[in-house]
Design an enzyme around this catalytic site. Structure first.
Site, PDB file in Angstrom:
ATOM      1  N   LYS B 180     -71.353  52.644 -15.435  1.00 38.82           N
ATOM      2  CA  LYS B 180     -70.321  53.189 -14.565  1.00 38.82           C
ATOM      3  C   LYS B 180     -70.374  52.522 -13.203  1.00 38.82           C
ATOM      4  O   LYS B 180     -71.334  52.666 -12.453  1.00 38.82           O
ATOM      5  CB  LYS B 180     -70.485  54.698 -14.354  1.00 38.82           C
ATOM      6  N   GLU B 254     -83.344  52.664  -8.054  1.00 39.60           N
ATOM      7  CA  GLU B 254     -83.452  51.780  -6.894  1.00 39.60           C
ATOM      8  C   GLU B 254     -82.638  52.433  -5.800  1.00 39.60           C
ATOM      9  O   GLU B 254     -81.416  52.470  -5.875  1.00 39.60           O
ATOM     10  CB  GLU B 254     -82.935  50.386  -7.272  1.00 39.60           C
ATOM     11  N   CYS B 288     -79.386  48.192   0.722  1.00 40.22           N
ATOM     12  CA  CYS B 288     -80.459  49.192   0.694  1.00 40.22           C
ATOM     13  C   CYS B 288     -81.724  48.657   1.345  1.00 40.22           C
ATOM     14  O   CYS B 288     -82.500  49.409   1.907  1.00 40.22           O
ATOM     15  CB  CYS B 288     -80.725  49.644  -0.728  1.00 40.22           C
ATOM     16  N   GLU B 385     -81.063  56.512   6.697  1.00 39.22           N
ATOM     17  CA  GLU B 385     -80.426  55.278   6.275  1.00 39.22           C
ATOM     18  C   GLU B 385     -78.951  55.338   6.704  1.00 39.22           C
ATOM     19  O   GLU B 385     -78.193  56.176   6.233  1.00 39.22           O
ATOM     20  CB  GLU B 385     -80.528  55.120   4.760  1.00 39.22           C
TER      21      GLU B 385
END
Lengths: 365, 474
Positions: B180, B254, B288, B385
């Site tokens: 997806k 991840e 990331c 983040e």
């Protein structure tokens, strides 16, 4: 952050060639002792023990014959000589946290019985607070242990094997009490397993690491590193299973908090005595006894635990609860299993608690 | 300063259809969910309408993958390899088309899509193609087996590259996949489906189901999925780890990061500045492993900051299709809102905010490159983040302090070290709790090089021999 590790602190002089300190440990004297007389199965002393508890020395006589060569003062009637009618000095089984043997802060204990239902000892029933103290001790030990050289860690694991070998009779007797068949062979296998893992300390990096040929002017190297603090729920295989889950965790530089077999916790605490005399820094292995159902979820939810080994969680529902709790800080989870502990373990129990770190650097002049 | 004439890449190389279906069992089909629009974040124009997969559609896809698994896993590795080599070749042949489509749908500069994403995508398929018939030599036993059907959910920051990271190793090991793509960037995945058809990949080996979070949840939670691979936020990663508990599914995650980029006083300052810029402003900071925390040794902090500001003033923000553009569009209105919110909080908490004079286009989602100074470790811009072009600068005095600050985060994906002293690099690299350490470089990727995090940045590795483990029953 809680991960206040200070890796790289050498463990000064520990177990280095020429430093004989470790070999002067009192256990050394016993390693050559002809204690094998008490071959496993050769005598279940259980009946004697309960007798000791109730009525003094009367029952200890029968047991003594088996143990005369051992000289171990560790439990119950052992250490009585044949002629002695004195009351045995029993061992108090406590926890093992940060290299010390405290009782549970909760003041709780629970009776441990032999496979035949006879009272053996009151084991400490660790609390949530004990689990947290153990995690603190494990975290504190992580920097030094993970920063020690692989050679050093390997020697210390080998030293654990030596210490265990020296107490063979004591462990065989304790295992016999748990109802284990061929307890002596189990001790032998546990010693051999420690030796096997000891040898891995300075080889796993070569096997699990890699030099990577990237498409560019860079040096690129991947090496395995310990995950951190690992919570371990030990299987109900009181010595071989226990050693088989602890050794792969610590040999690579992790530290751990172990929940011993709930049914048969006593060999785990005796193993802690072995660890305490093996130059293993305090806090690298911490042993809790008590209720798995009570302790495992706390450890699974603890935010300063990096990974959890659920091998010994027999209750499927509890395992799911623990795995869910572990998700909160993305712990690495080794799911429950019931392996044949006598089989070749492979490297999986080590790699499950290793991270791969990849370092890049440009090449050039 | 030079003015550059516009150098736009033509979008005519790609034929964007007005609507797209799901790719199941080798065919494009309708989805039962409510179709959604995907837009160009640089202009807010609608690019296409895309089918949304319902739970039943996902089930169809998983069943197709299960059927295909039998033949695909039984096929000699050397034959699987040839399919993957074919795919790699077609990606190379159609790379310009894919790059333009990626830029349209994602907002990243064409320079990055063309020079970074696409070459890495092709390289990844080439790399894992070569493993397909060599798995017995990978260190997982003589004949390691695939897991079965892999359910894969990927993010919007590197849509096609993340697809490659997931699909290539899965297929090489003999698994089939249901993937997806992210809701805001489905188009290159659907073009990839077309590439699978061109390559004559057997139907059902790759299935692509588009949709939002519910579609992803249906993929992850499907009982006949054997393996879950996810790249995305730590928050969703937690949910996935929780939801697969007890299912026995193998999981790799991840997740997020808050990487420290550490500059010592002996570093080559100009190179460090390039690395810092590459670390946080590459791909608008939608990375990331972005170097979002700059740790500078106190004695060179002023000098470095000045050089950094000078460099930022030269960055060109604007039309992502322009080949001179350095900074493209923020991927979505939602992400822009988050970047704005965290930046406002940064100011409110007392850090000093700086951006170069920079004209933002009137339409689309834009955020200027931004530096915060006077940042404390407790500030949210130093902890959360941001996933945007926002750099938080802190200082340190000693190497030990740098390590302590760098590791002071629940994340552990990457880190950077800038110093001319080799022994210090290795000392630092030893102590940084992060899956990738870039020394005197940053944000470099390669299919041979394992990538993945420590701690709450997730578990498992992608890339290299290590990347095989995620897709083998070991």
């Amino acid at each position: 952050m809680t991960e206040a590790e200070q890796p790289g602190k050498d463990l000064p002089g520990r177990d280095q060639p020429g430093r004989a300190r470790a070999d002067e440990a009192p256990d050394g004297r016993r390693s050559g002792a002809p204690g094998r007389a008490g071959k496993p199965g050769a005598g279940k002393s259980g009946a004697g023990r309960i007798g000791v508890a109730d009525s003094g020395e009367s029952a200890s006589v029968g047991a003594a014959s088996r143990e005369s060569a051992s000289g171990e003062p560790a439990s119950g009637e052992r250490g009585n000589s044949r002629e002695s009618a004195r009351l045995a000095v029993r061992k108090t089984y406590k926890l093992y946290i940060g290299g010390a043997f405290p009782r549970s802060e909760s003041g709780r204990s629970y009776p441990v019985a032999s496979s035949e239902g006879e009272f053996l000892a009151n084991a400490s029933k660790a609390s949530r607070k004990d689990a947290r103290d153990a995690v603190v001790a494990a975290r504190k030990a992580f920097g030094g242990w993970s920063g020690a050289t692989a050679y050093n860690r390997g020697q210390i694991l080998y030293r654990i094997a030596e210490m265990l070998e020296g107490r063979r009779a004591q462990f065989a007797a304790e295992l016999a009490d748990t109802g284990a068949g061929r307890p002596g062979e189990a001790v032998d296998a546990a010693v051999d397993r420690l030796v096997w893992y000891a040898g891995w300390s300075d080889k796993i990096t070569s096997v699990a690491g890699a030099a990577n040929p990237v498409a560019g002017p860079y040096f690129n190297l991947s090496s395995p590193e310990p995950t951190g603090v690992v919570a371990v729920v030990a299987p109900d295989e009181p010595l071989l299973g226990l050693v088989s889950v602890i050794a792969p965790v610590i040999v690579t530089g992790n530290t751990c908090v172990v929940v011993a077999s709930e049914r048969a916790p006593l060999p785990a605490i005796t193993l802690a005595e072995v660890l305490a005399t093996s130059d293993l820094p305090g806090g690298v292995v911490n042993v809790l006894t008590g209720s798995v159902k009570e302790l495992a979820p706390w450890l699974a939810a603890h935010m300063d635990v990096n990974a959890i080994d659920l091998t010994g969680v027999a209750d499927a529902e509890l395992a799911v609860t623990c795995e869910q709790a572990a998700a909160e800080n993305l712990k690495r989870v080794l799911r429950p299993s019931d392996p044949d502990w006598s089989a070749d373990p492979g490297v999986r129990r080590m790699t499950a608690f290793l991270e791969t770190k990849t370092v890049w650097h440009p090449t050039g002049v | 300063m030079f003015e550059y004439a516009p150098a736009p890449e033509s979008r005519d190389v790609v034929d964007v259809k007005s609507s797209y279906g799901l790719f199941i069992d080798g065919e494009f089909t309708d989805g039962a969910g409510a179709a959604f629009k995907t837009i160009n974040p640089a202009t807010e124009e609608t690019l296409a309408e895309v089918a949304a997969a319902s739970e039943a559609d996902v089930d169809r896809a998983v069943r197709a993958a299960r059927r295909a698994f039998g033949t695909w896993s039984a096929m000699p590795g050397s034959e699987r390899a040839k399919y993957l080599f074919r795919i790699a070749r077609i990606i190379q042949e159609r790379s310009r088309e894919l790059a333009v489509l990626e830029t349209l749908d994602n907002g990243k500069p064409i320079r990055e899509a063309r020079d970074v994403d696409l070459p890495l995508v092709a390289a990844h398929f080439f790399y894992y193609a070569g493993w397909a018939d060599k798995l017995g030599h990978a260190g997982y036993g003589p004949d390691p087996k695939p897991l079965g059907v892999a359910g894969q959910v990927i993010p919007w920051n590197f849509p096609l590259l993340m697809l490659a990271w997931k699909v290539a190793p899965a297929l090489a090991c003999g698994n089939t996949v249901v993937l997806k793509p992210a809701e805001t960037t489905p188009l290159t995945a659907l073009l990839f489906a077309e590439i699978c058809r061109q390559a004559d990949l057997p139907p059902g080996v790759v299935n692509i189901v588009t949709g939002a979070g519910e579609t992803g949840a249906a993929v992850v939670n499907h009982p006949d999925v054997n393996k879950v691979a996810f790249t995305g936020s730590t928050e969703v990663g937690r949910l996935i780890a929780r939801s697969v508990a007890g299912s026995g599914k193998k999981v790799t995650l991840e997740l997020g990061g808050k990487a420290a980029n550490i500059v010592f006083d002996d570093a080559a300052i100009d190179q460090a500045v390039e690395g810092i810029v590459d670390g946080i402003f590459f791909n608008q900071g939608h990375v990331c492993c972005a170097g979002s925390r700059l740790l500078v040794q106190e004695s060179v902090a002023d000098e470095l900051l000045e050089a950094l500001k000078r460099r930022l003033s030269r960055l060109r923000l604007g039309d992502p299709l322009d080949k001179n553009t350095d900074i493209g569009a923020i991927n979505s209105a939602e992400q822009l809102a988050r970047v704005r919110e965290l930046s406002d909080i940064g100011e409110a908490e007392g850090a000093e905010r700086w951006s170069p004079a920079c004209e933002l286009p009137g339409r689309g989602f834009w955020f200027p490159p931004t530096i915060f100074t006077g940042v404390a470790q407790s500030h949210r811009i130093a902890r959360d983040e941001v996933f945007g072009p926002v750099l938080a600068m802190l200082t340190f005095r000693t190497p030990a302090e740098a390590v302590e600050k760098a590791n002071n985060t629940p994340y552990g994906l990457s880190a950077g070290v800038w110093t001319e002293k080799g022994s210090r690099i290795l000392w630092m690299a030893d102590r940084l709790r992060a899956g990738v350490v870039w020394a005197n470089t940053f944000n470099k990727f390669d299919p041979t090089s394992p990538f993945g995090g420590y701690k709450e940045s997730g578990y498992g590795r992608e890339g290299g021999r290590h990347g095989l483990e995620a897709y083998l029953d070991v």
